[in-house]
Design a protein around this motif. Structure first.
Motif, mmCIF file in Angstrom:
data_model
loop_
_atom_site.group_PDB
_atom_site.id
_atom_site.type_symbol
_atom_site.label_atom_id
_atom_site.label_comp_id
_atom_site.label_asym_id
_atom_site.label_seq_id
_atom_site.Cartn_x
_atom_site.Cartn_y
_atom_site.Cartn_z
ATOM 1 N N LEU A 219 -7.031 -0.495 -4.900
ATOM 2 C CA LEU A 219 -6.656 -1.222 -3.693
ATOM 3 C C LEU A 219 -6.796 -2.722 -3.889
ATOM 4 O O LEU A 219 -5.930 -3.508 -3.483
ATOM 5 N N MET A 220 -7.865 -3.138 -4.552
ATOM 6 C CA MET A 220 -8.135 -4.565 -4.709
ATOM 7 C C MET A 220 -7.265 -5.213 -5.783
ATOM 8 O O MET A 220 -7.324 -6.431 -5.969
ATOM 9 N N LYS B 189 -11.199 -7.949 3.316
ATOM 10 C CA LYS B 189 -10.260 -6.929 3.780
ATOM 11 C C LYS B 189 -10.669 -5.545 3.292
ATOM 12 O O LYS B 189 -10.615 -4.562 4.036
ATOM 13 N N ALA B 190 -11.058 -5.485 2.024
ATOM 14 C CA ALA B 190 -11.424 -4.194 1.451
ATOM 15 C C ALA B 190 -12.646 -3.608 2.148
ATOM 16 O O ALA B 190 -12.708 -2.402 2.422
ATOM 17 N N THR B 191 -13.622 -4.460 2.437
ATOM 18 C CA THR B 191 -14.842 -3.985 3.098
ATOM 19 C C THR B 191 -14.555 -3.504 4.520
ATOM 20 O O THR B 191 -15.067 -2.470 4.958
ATOM 21 N N TYR C 113 -11.445 -2.776 6.069
ATOM 22 C CA TYR C 113 -10.383 -1.798 6.337
ATOM 23 C C TYR C 113 -10.063 -0.865 5.165
ATOM 24 O O TYR C 113 -9.291 0.079 5.331
ATOM 25 N N GLY C 114 -10.637 -1.155 3.995
ATOM 26 C CA GLY C 114 -10.272 -0.413 2.796
ATOM 27 C C GLY C 114 -10.423 1.095 2.919
ATOM 28 O O GLY C 114 -9.537 1.856 2.512
ATOM 29 N N GLN C 115 -11.553 1.551 3.460
ATOM 30 C CA GLN C 115 -11.793 2.984 3.551
ATOM 31 C C GLN C 115 -10.764 3.674 4.439
ATOM 32 O O GLN C 115 -10.298 4.773 4.129
ATOM 33 N N VAL D 20 -5.412 -8.371 -0.848
ATOM 34 C CA VAL D 20 -6.617 -7.585 -0.557
ATOM 35 C C VAL D 20 -7.793 -8.228 -1.280
ATOM 36 O O VAL D 20 -7.906 -8.155 -2.507
ATOM 37 N N MET E 240 -10.957 2.187 -4.385
ATOM 38 C CA MET E 240 -11.176 0.815 -3.944
ATOM 39 C C MET E 240 -10.783 -0.176 -5.038
ATOM 40 O O MET E 240 -10.245 -1.249 -4.749
ATOM 41 N N ILE F 270 0.844 -1.200 0.000
ATOM 42 C CA ILE F 270 0.000 0.000 0.000
ATOM 43 C C ILE F 270 0.879 1.250 0.000
ATOM 44 O O ILE F 270 0.615 2.215 -0.721
ATOM 45 N N TRP G 216 -7.663 2.699 4.909
ATOM 46 C CA TRP G 216 -6.399 2.759 4.170
ATOM 47 C C TRP G 216 -6.419 3.878 3.133
ATOM 48 O O TRP G 216 -5.443 4.605 2.969
#
Length: 333
Positions: A151-152, A161-163, A165-167, A157, A148, A140, A169
């Motif tokens: 990120l994915m 994980k995205a759901t 902690y994504g926001q 990820v 998003m 990252i 990050w």
């Protein structure tokens, strides 16, 4: 000394060539492992190992050689570490992305991500690596995803994980200047082959270092048992915790090593009636879990005469003998 193995290696730096060789020799029943560096006509020898254990020699050989190769030395005869297989491995793409991210991370952003992870782990009462590994935080910080979707695209990820902690990050990456773009196909041409190979060997060096440390610890425990040391003396000698040592004793006993002397000394202060009650509890409840045995023998209240951890130690020691007994009966039948 009779040399039974030798391989030459070379390293090119600033148009200069450095030559070296790794060698294994045998003399009067003792193994010798060493490294010779040639520079401007001079030869400097370093002895890596002298002793009777071929297994220990090989652990040191792998670790030291991986260290030299991570610093740029390459063998004239290939095949020391299955280099071709590594470079063509099925995780080739993921390894390249990981390598680049470790070499070119944004250290400020990485520190911010680590600080966030530490606070999140404390608030959620989770181990930090359950939230995100160092490897993922490095990626990252290096690639700086801003959406998003970006990120994915990073290995590690997924939807979960995205759901979760994504926001958070993306809030940390927002506003951070980046010089690269998504998708990350450019990494495969931007990363120099020598950088990637050196990084691969650093991974091997770390792996072999862990294996060597594990071997040395095991050796210290076996020597301590042979010399009649107490559990506490072996703990001080090996650096293991008491629980780690007892868990290792379970493994050693399964492998056929004699742990009786050490177990006898540690269980000597435990009344025979109490030991028998624990044994009977294992016969009735099985040996998979300690807590039911604890409650069966001592009731729901905390046992007296020492800490709860000390009681669990005794349960584990008796379980070593119980499991050996069961295995012996199965082999006889």
């Amino acid at each position: 000394m009779e040399v039974i193995f030798m391989n030459r290696l070379a390293r090119f730096t600033d148009q200069n060539e450095e030559l070296a060789q790794v060698w294994i020799g045998e003399e009067e029943g003792a193994w010798h492992l060493g490294w010779s560096l040639y520079e401007e006509g001079d030869r400097e020898d370093t002895v890596w190992y002298e002793g009777s254990s071929w297994e220990e020699l090989m652990h040191i050989y792998r670790h030291q050689l991986a260290l030299q190769m991570s610093e740029g030395f390459r063998p004239l005869l290939q095949g020391l570490f299955h280099e071709i297989e590594d470079l063509r491995s099925r995780n080739y793409g993921g390894q390249r992305l990981q390598c680049y991210s470790e070499l070119y991370a944004n250290e400020t952003l990485y520190t911010d991500l680590c600080t966030w992870r530490r606070k999140k782990a404390a608030s959620d009462r989770k181990a930090p690596y359950f939230i995100a590994t160092n490897r993922l935080l490095r990626m990252i910080s290096s690639y700086v995803p801003l959406t998003m979707d970006e990120l994915m695209q990073l290995p590690g990820v997924g939807e979960s994980k995205a759901t979760e902690y994504g926001q958070a990050w993306l809030e940390l990456t927002n506003g951070v200047e980046r010089s690269t773009v998504f998708p990350l196909d450019w990494v495969y041409s931007a990363l120099k082959e020598e950088e990637y190979e050196n990084w691969l060997y650093r991974q091997k060096e770390q792996k072999y270092k862990q294996e060597l440390d594990k071997f040395k610890t095991r050796k210290q425990v076996l020597e301590g048992m042979k010399e009649g040391h107490t559990l506490e003396e072996i703990v001080n000698r090996s650096g293991l915790s008491r629980r780690e040592l007892i868990e290792l004793l379970e493994i050693l006993d399964l492998e056929g090593y004699d742990t009786d002397c050490l177990l006898d000394a540690e269980l000597a202060i435990m009344p025979e009636q109490e030991q028998e009650a624990v044994w009977n509890a294992y016969e009735e409840l099985g040996d998979a879990f300690l807590k039911p045995v604890l409650h069966k023998v001592y009731g729901e209240e905390k046992p007296g005469g020492g800490s709860l951890e000390q009681v669990y130690e005794k349960l584990r020691m008796i379980r070593i003998r119980y499991r050996r007994h069961i295995e012996t009966e199965q082999n006889v039948s």
